[in-house]
Design an enzyme around this catalytic site. Structure first.
Site, PDB file in Angstrom:
ATOM      1  N   LYS A   1       0.767  -1.237  -0.244  1.00  0.00           N
ATOM      2  CA  LYS A   1       0.342  -0.227  -0.340  1.00  0.00           C
ATOM      3  C   LYS A   1       1.062   1.219  -0.321  1.00  0.00           C
ATOM      4  CE  LYS A   1      -2.097   2.659   3.487  1.00  0.00           C
ATOM      5  NZ  LYS A   1      -3.647   2.860   4.541  1.00  0.00           N
TER       6      LYS A   1
ATOM      7  N   GLY B   1      -7.354   8.516  10.378  1.00  0.00           N
ATOM      8  CA  GLY B   1      -7.320   8.442  11.536  1.00  0.00           C
ATOM      9  C   GLY B   1      -8.693   9.557  12.341  1.00  0.00           C
TER      10      GLY B   1
ATOM     11  N   ALA C   1      -9.358   5.102   4.840  1.00  0.00           N
ATOM     12  CA  ALA C   1      -9.587   6.194   5.988  1.00  0.00           C
ATOM     13  C   ALA C   1     -11.021   6.840   5.564  1.00  0.00           C
ATOM     14  CB  ALA C   1      -8.284   6.870   5.158  1.00  0.00           C
ATOM     15  N   GLY C   2     -10.847   7.298   6.923  1.00  0.00           N
ATOM     16  CA  GLY C   2     -12.026   8.007   7.242  1.00  0.00           C
ATOM     17  C   GLY C   2     -13.540   7.132   7.529  1.00  0.00           C
TER      18      GLY C   2
ATOM     19  N   ASN D   1      -9.340   0.555  10.400  1.00  0.00           N
ATOM     20  CA  ASN D   1      -8.530   0.265  11.337  1.00  0.00           C
ATOM     21  C   ASN D   1      -8.907   1.162  12.093  1.00  0.00           C
ATOM     22  OD1 ASN D   1      -6.245   0.558  12.796  1.00  0.00           O
ATOM     23  ND2 ASN D   1      -4.471   0.827  10.797  1.00  0.00           N
ATOM     24  N   THR D   2      -9.182   2.310  12.463  1.00  0.00           N
ATOM     25  CA  THR D   2      -9.489   3.383  13.285  1.00  0.00           C
ATOM     26  C   THR D   2     -10.151   2.732  13.840  1.00  0.00           C
ATOM     27  OG1 THR D   2      -7.914   5.028  12.946  1.00  0.00           O
ATOM     28  CG2 THR D   2      -8.635   5.532  14.886  1.00  0.00           C
TER      29      THR D   2
END
Lengths: 259, 66
Positions: A100, A161, A187-188, A209-210
Site C-alpha cells: 500500500k 484516523g 481512511a476516514g 483501522n481506527t
C-alpha cells in the site's frame, strides 16, 4: 458463510471478504487475532520500522493467522524513492508482494502526495509488486495510476484516523464510475453504516483501522464492519430501486372500505 | 571494529556475518529485513555477507500499522 459467487480478485488472489483491516492503534497485540477472526478479513495491513537494536520488541508475525495477505504500507515515506525502499525491504522481510503506497508530507491532515504516489506505483508495479496506492480521490490521478500498473486505487474518505465517514463521496463515486480498477475506500470510515455506504456506491472493498481499534469492544466492532460490508455489497448487487421526490404508495390504491 | 546499525554506532569485537550478528542480538526472526550499505539483501544472503568496518546496516521489522 461469505458469498463465494462474488469474488474480488486483486493481484491474482481471489478474495471473498471485502473488508481490509489495519492493525495499528490497538491497545494490545492480543486483540488482533480475534479482530481478524470476527471481521473475517483476508487482507491485513502492517507497517515497517527500524528494529530497536537494544529491544527487538514483540513479533507481529505470530498475531496474523496463516492465509491472511499482509499488505505492508509505506507509511513514513515522504517521496517515491522512500516508498520504493520500504516496499523492497518489506518484500525482503517476507511480507510478499502486496504494497500500500502511502506517501505523506502533510502532517496536519496526513493527505497523500498523489504525484509521488504515481511515480512509486510505476516503479513498483514494474518490479512485480501488487500496488495499492492511497490517494486523494482524483479522476486524472486515478487514470495515471491505471497506466502505471496499480492493482486498485484507494481514495480516502476523510483524513486518516478521523472516523468522519465518506466526506469525499462525490469524487469517490466518479472513480467507481470511471475507473476499471477496484476502488477501495481507505481512511476516514468511522462506522459500519459508512462502510455499507461505500459498498452500496459500488466500491470494491474498504479498509478500516481506527474505527475498530479505538472502539471499546474492537472484536465486536470488527464483526459489525464485516456484516456491514457484506450487507452493502449485497445491496449494490441487488440494484436499489429509484429515489423519488413524491410519495409512491406501497399498498394498493383501490378497494378501500369507504364509499 | 565499528559499524552503524539503524543510525547508531555499534562496536563489534570480531568479524562476523549479518546472520551471526542478528542471532547474537536475538533479532533473527520472521518478518525482519536487512539493508546493507543501502542495498537490501535477502535472508539467504545473510550468512554470506561479512561485516566490515564502517558498514551501515538498516534492520527493519514489520509491526502493526494501518
Amino acid at each position: 458463510m461469505l458469498s463465494t459467487d462474488d469474488v474480488l480478485t486483486i493481484g491474482g488472489r481471489a478474495l471473498t471478504s471485502r473488508l481490509f483491516i489495519g492493525t495499528g492503534k490497538f491497545s494490545s497485540y492480543d486483540l488482533i487475532p480475534e479482530v481478524i477472526r470476527e471481521s473475517r478479513t483476508q487482507v491485513v495491513t502492517v507497517a515497517l520500522r527500524r528494529l530497536d537494536f537494544e529491544n527487538p520488541g514483540e513479533n507481529m508475525a505470530t498475531r496474523v493467522p496463516e492465509g491472511c495477505i499482509l499488505l505492508t504500507n509505506t507509511s513514513g515515506a515522504r517521496n517515491a524513492a522512500e516508498a520504493v525502499r520500504i516496499a523492497q525491504l518489506a518484500r525482503a522481510a517476507g511480507c510478499g508482494d502486496w504494497i500500500k503506497i502511502e506517501i505523506v508530507t502533510d502532517q496536519r491532515y496526513l493527505l497523500p502526495d498523489n504525484q509521488e504516489t504515481i511515480e512509486a506505483t510505476r516503479i513498483l508495479a514494474a518490479q512485480g509488486f501488487v500496488v495499492l496506492p492511497y490517494i486523494s480521490p482524483d479522476l486524472m490521478v486515478s487514470r495515471r495510476l491505471v497506466d502505471a500498473g496499480a492493482a486498485a486505487v484507494m481514495p480516502l474518505g476523510a483524513p486518516i484516523g478521523t472516523n468522519r465517514g465518506i466526506k469525499t463521496r462525490e469524487l469517490v463515486r466518479i472513480l467507481v464510475e470511471e475507473i476499471e480498477l477496484p476502488v477501495i475506500v481507505d481512511a476516514g470510515i468511522g462506522h459500519p453504516s459508512e462502510a455499507a455506504e461505500a459498498m452500496e456506491m459500488g466500491c470494491s472493498a474498504v479498509l478500516v483501522n481506527t474505527a475498530i481499534a479505538t472502539a471499546r469492544d474492537p472484536a465486536r466492532m470488527a464483526r459489525a464492519f464485516g456484516l456491514a460490508v457484506e450487507a452493502g455489497r449485497l445491496a449494490f448487487r441487488s440494484v436499489p430501486g429509484p429515489v423519488l421526490c413524491k410519495a409512491s404508495a406501497s399498498s394498493p390504491l383501490t378497494g378501500f372500505l369507504r364509499d | 571494529m565499528n559499524i552503524v546499525v539503524n543510525g547508531m554506532n555499534v562496536e563489534l569485537e570480531r568479524e562476523m556475518s549479518i546472520s551471526e550478528l542478528l542471532r547474537i542480538r536475538c533479532m533473527d526472526r520472521p518478518l525482519v529485513a536487512v539493508e546493507h550499505n543501502l542495498r537490501w539483501i535477502t535472508r539467504d544472503e545473510w550468512p554470506n555477507v561479512v561485516l566490515k568496518d564502517s558498514d551501515r546496516l538498516e534492520i527493519v521489522r514489520i509491526l502493526a500499522g494501518g
